[in-house]
Design a protein around this motif. Sequence first.
Motif, PDB file in Angstrom:
ATOM      1  N   GLN A 286       0.823  -1.211   0.000  1.00  0.00           N
ATOM      2  CA  GLN A 286       0.000   0.000   0.000  1.00  0.00           C
ATOM      3  C   GLN A 286       0.855   1.258   0.000  1.00  0.00           C
ATOM      4  N   GLN A 287       1.935   1.266   0.787  1.00  0.00           N
ATOM      5  CA  GLN A 287       2.797   2.452   0.849  1.00  0.00           C
ATOM      6  C   GLN A 287       3.548   2.665  -0.455  1.00  0.00           C
ATOM      7  N   MET A 288       3.930   1.577  -1.097  1.00  0.00           N
ATOM      8  CA  MET A 288       4.648   1.693  -2.375  1.00  0.00           C
ATOM      9  C   MET A 288       3.748   2.307  -3.453  1.00  0.00           C
ATOM     10  N   GLU A 289       2.441   2.051  -3.342  1.00  0.00           N
ATOM     11  CA  GLU A 289       1.508   2.540  -4.351  1.00  0.00           C
ATOM     12  C   GLU A 289       1.010   3.957  -4.075  1.00  0.00           C
ATOM     13  N   LYS A 290       0.782   4.287  -2.780  1.00  0.00           N
ATOM     14  CA  LYS A 290       0.038   5.508  -2.466  1.00  0.00           C
ATOM     15  C   LYS A 290       0.868   6.621  -1.819  1.00  0.00           C
ATOM     16  N   SER A 291       2.020   6.326  -1.271  1.00  0.00           N
ATOM     17  CA  SER A 291       2.757   7.367  -0.553  1.00  0.00           C
ATOM     18  C   SER A 291       4.249   7.214  -0.771  1.00  0.00           C
ATOM     19  N   ASN A 292       4.984   8.201  -0.233  1.00  0.00           N
ATOM     20  CA  ASN A 292       6.437   8.173  -0.334  1.00  0.00           C
ATOM     21  C   ASN A 292       7.090   7.900   1.020  1.00  0.00           C
ATOM     22  N   THR A 293       6.351   7.214   1.901  1.00  0.00           N
ATOM     23  CA  THR A 293       6.841   6.937   3.247  1.00  0.00           C
ATOM     24  C   THR A 293       8.135   6.141   3.229  1.00  0.00           C
ATOM     25  N   LEU A 294       8.275   5.249   2.262  1.00  0.00           N
ATOM     26  CA  LEU A 294       9.430   4.347   2.227  1.00  0.00           C
ATOM     27  C   LEU A 294      10.574   4.854   1.356  1.00  0.00           C
ATOM     28  N   GLN A 295      10.511   6.113   0.965  1.00  0.00           N
ATOM     29  CA  GLN A 295      11.567   6.634   0.089  1.00  0.00           C
ATOM     30  C   GLN A 295      12.872   6.905   0.829  1.00  0.00           C
ATOM     31  N   ASP A 296      12.785   7.387   2.059  1.00  0.00           N
ATOM     32  CA  ASP A 296      13.988   7.699   2.829  1.00  0.00           C
ATOM     33  C   ASP A 296      13.858   7.073   4.221  1.00  0.00           C
ATOM     34  N   VAL A 297      14.189   5.805   4.307  1.00  0.00           N
ATOM     35  CA  VAL A 297      14.071   5.058   5.561  1.00  0.00           C
ATOM     36  C   VAL A 297      15.475   4.792   6.107  1.00  0.00           C
ATOM     37  N   SER A 298      15.735   5.287   7.315  1.00  0.00           N
ATOM     38  CA  SER A 298      17.037   5.032   7.944  1.00  0.00           C
ATOM     39  C   SER A 298      17.185   3.558   8.277  1.00  0.00           C
ATOM     40  N   PHE A 299      16.175   3.003   8.905  1.00  0.00           N
ATOM     41  CA  PHE A 299      16.144   1.550   9.157  1.00  0.00           C
ATOM     42  C   PHE A 299      14.768   1.169   9.668  1.00  0.00           C
ATOM     43  N   VAL A 300      14.493  -0.118   9.591  1.00  0.00           N
ATOM     44  CA  VAL A 300      13.250  -0.696  10.093  1.00  0.00           C
ATOM     45  C   VAL A 300      13.597  -1.575  11.285  1.00  0.00           C
ATOM     46  N   LEU A 301      13.044  -1.238  12.449  1.00  0.00           N
ATOM     47  CA  LEU A 301      13.304  -1.984  13.677  1.00  0.00           C
ATOM     48  C   LEU A 301      12.080  -2.851  13.994  1.00  0.00           C
ATOM     49  N   CYS A 302      12.254  -4.171  13.926  1.00  0.00           N
ATOM     50  CA  CYS A 302      11.184  -5.107  14.238  1.00  0.00           C
ATOM     51  C   CYS A 302      11.429  -5.702  15.625  1.00  0.00           C
ATOM     52  N   LEU A 303      10.370  -5.801  16.421  1.00  0.00           N
ATOM     53  CA  LEU A 303      10.456  -6.310  17.789  1.00  0.00           C
ATOM     54  C   LEU A 303       9.710  -7.632  17.866  1.00  0.00           C
ATOM     55  N   TYR A 363      10.685  -6.437   4.717  1.00  0.00           N
ATOM     56  CA  TYR A 363      11.215  -5.118   4.345  1.00  0.00           C
ATOM     57  C   TYR A 363      12.548  -5.252   3.611  1.00  0.00           C
ATOM     58  N   SER A 364      13.349  -6.232   3.998  1.00  0.00           N
ATOM     59  CA  SER A 364      14.627  -6.442   3.326  1.00  0.00           C
ATOM     60  C   SER A 364      14.437  -6.837   1.872  1.00  0.00           C
ATOM     61  N   ILE A 365      13.345  -7.583   1.581  1.00  0.00           N
ATOM     62  CA  ILE A 365      13.052  -7.952   0.192  1.00  0.00           C
ATOM     63  C   ILE A 365      12.868  -6.706  -0.663  1.00  0.00           C
ATOM     64  N   ARG A 366      12.346  -5.629  -0.043  1.00  0.00           N
ATOM     65  CA  ARG A 366      12.147  -4.357  -0.745  1.00  0.00           C
ATOM     66  C   ARG A 366      13.399  -3.467  -0.671  1.00  0.00           C
ATOM     67  N   ARG A 367      14.494  -4.062  -0.267  1.00  0.00           N
ATOM     68  CA  ARG A 367      15.795  -3.381  -0.183  1.00  0.00           C
ATOM     69  C   ARG A 367      15.791  -2.242   0.835  1.00  0.00           C
ATOM     70  N   LEU A 368      15.046  -2.447   1.900  1.00  0.00           N
ATOM     71  CA  LEU A 368      15.060  -1.500   3.010  1.00  0.00           C
ATOM     72  C   LEU A 368      15.961  -2.056   4.113  1.00  0.00           C
ATOM     73  N   PRO A 369      16.807  -1.211   4.739  1.00  0.00           N
ATOM     74  CA  PRO A 369      17.641  -1.690   5.847  1.00  0.00           C
ATOM     75  C   PRO A 369      16.756  -2.067   7.036  1.00  0.00           C
ATOM     76  N   ALA A 370      16.766  -3.321   7.393  1.00  0.00           N
ATOM     77  CA  ALA A 370      15.840  -3.795   8.430  1.00  0.00           C
ATOM     78  C   ALA A 370      16.502  -4.892   9.255  1.00  0.00           C
ATOM     79  N   PHE A 371      16.042  -5.013  10.496  1.00  0.00           N
ATOM     80  CA  PHE A 371      16.540  -6.063  11.387  1.00  0.00           C
ATOM     81  C   PHE A 371      15.496  -6.334  12.457  1.00  0.00           C
ATOM     82  N   THR A 372      15.624  -7.461  13.118  1.00  0.00           N
ATOM     83  CA  THR A 372      14.714  -7.868  14.189  1.00  0.00           C
ATOM     84  C   THR A 372      15.496  -8.033  15.480  1.00  0.00           C
ATOM     85  N   LEU A 373      15.008  -7.406  16.546  1.00  0.00           N
ATOM     86  CA  LEU A 373      15.569  -7.621  17.882  1.00  0.00           C
ATOM     87  C   LEU A 373      14.724  -8.668  18.590  1.00  0.00           C
ATOM     88  N   SER A 374      15.397  -9.685  19.126  1.00  0.00           N
ATOM     89  CA  SER A 374      14.684 -10.774  19.790  1.00  0.00           C
ATOM     90  C   SER A 374      15.569 -11.411  20.850  1.00  0.00           C
TER      91      SER A 374
END
Length: 557
Positions: A286-303, A363-374
């Motif tokens: 949805q974000q890829m289609e409708k907004s530019n939220t993912l254009q400048d992402v420092s990182f994605v933090l998954c918990l 998110y990594s599949i979309r080439r966004l810097p992402a990681f999971t803390l667990s």
Amino acid sequence: MLGESDEFSEILKTGFPMYLLIAIPLLLVMSPVCPANAAHEFTVYRAQQYSLQGATYGSKSSIINLEARSLKTWSSRSRHCVFVLMDNFTTEEYEQIASGSGALVLVVPPAPYTREQLNAMQEIEQTILLSDTSIPVYIINWTTEVNDLMKDLADSKIIDENASSAAKAFINSVSANGYQIVVSASKPVLQPNIAISTIQGQLIGYGFQDKLPSILIVAHYDSFGLAPELSYGADSNGSGAAILLLLAKILSRVYAEKNRPKYNVMFILSGGGKLNYMGSKNWIEQQMEKSNTLQDVSFVLCLDSLGSDKNIYAHVSKPPKDDTKMGNFMNELNNNLGENGLKIIHKKINLGSDTLAWEHERYSIRRLPAFTLSSLKSHKNSSRRSILDTSEALDSKTVYRNAQIIAKTLVAHLYDYNTSETPKINVDFESLRTSLDLLVLQPRSAQIIAQKNHPLVDNLFSLMSKNLKDVNVSHLTAEKVDPQFSFYTVTRATLQVYSVKPAVFDLILTLAIAVYLSGVYFFIQFVPVVYDLYIGTSKPEPVTSLPKKNNRKEKQR
């Protein structure tokens, strides 16, 4: 003579109440073996039944009307409902039962558990979750009544292998008491109008919103386990979702200051996390289609699962460089963890697999810097998909400690590690406790909460609305033609236990009654004839009397 036999027959027909000869055996057949304990009722929970990406999983049936047996006494040659303790059950035994046409009732033993018990129960749980069986599979919690039933089944002499002879074994099987199991649930059908909900909100940084970098904080809030009604998911992922809500509250105070950070922070509570992270997948599209939220992402933090250990692992698909924003965050987190340090685990995305390992891979599949803390070292840890992941097994102090460290690191990163500008934060334990209670004290399996207006979704929306801006909910509905996922009805039922005799006893009793009634019939029909024959063969010799003299005539002479 004939009159005497007729009189005897008449006595049998009128003097004796003949209906009792038939009524008494019928009453014996229809009466229960133990009238005081004829039936018990238990609440049972049906195993998962769902489909995901074209593959079906779980138990397809719900109705049971079978004789109960223990794991020791059941037979693959007959249809039985097998009762077994989860910690005393192997994969091989399950496959034997599942290949038949009976039923299975798994008894969850009382806590606490040893490590061996946990491993055994989680192993069989994962085996059943990944199987596709036609037999009904139910789960029941241990109670004293269930324990008594298990003992009776274990001590049953229906199949007595220790009997000294075949005749004794037969007698034991006839005299033994059995139990009939009845579950009169409706037939499972597809759940209509299901929707996976994902809630998002944001905090806007200082400057032009569209030109600021963004940090995404993600956690899925649903749970998963062998039975939907027993899937509380306290650690996985109640702890991760509770920390996300706490971070939203902490950062809302930080962003209320004049010198708020120059970052936009997006908070995402995703649904369908246990269904290959369908909620995150739909949100990204949805974000890829409708907004530019993912254009400048420092990182994605998954918990994910941060309440079982003080050790924290960073799971990545591609190790970050030290000079990147993600690398800087990990270095700071490593320093704040002290002696334990941050342990980075690198795992490449397996695109050939049907399911992803961690949520950051979406998110990594979309080439966004992402990681999971667990707190879990491996995505294969069975506790992530277990009914044993309950609030009793969750250490809220560990969740609080990990939340403090993550919050401290995140705030420092938002101010580019400028200690003079970084505000002090207050991590409120009661706020964390409230969020944990909301999440972990109710089952959150997707089958149960997959509704647009589910109370849990509404409560999470309200909590996020108190601290964030632009909060909204997006829904993912299954396609009607080729659905990516589907769920089935009947998640709980009532199990009734009747005390009965085994089938061989009914057969012998029927034969005995048939012989009895035949004897009564022949007795009534032939006793008069036998009586006549007996009278005829035992007639006494006739007595002849001499003629009397006429003395009167003699005197006249």
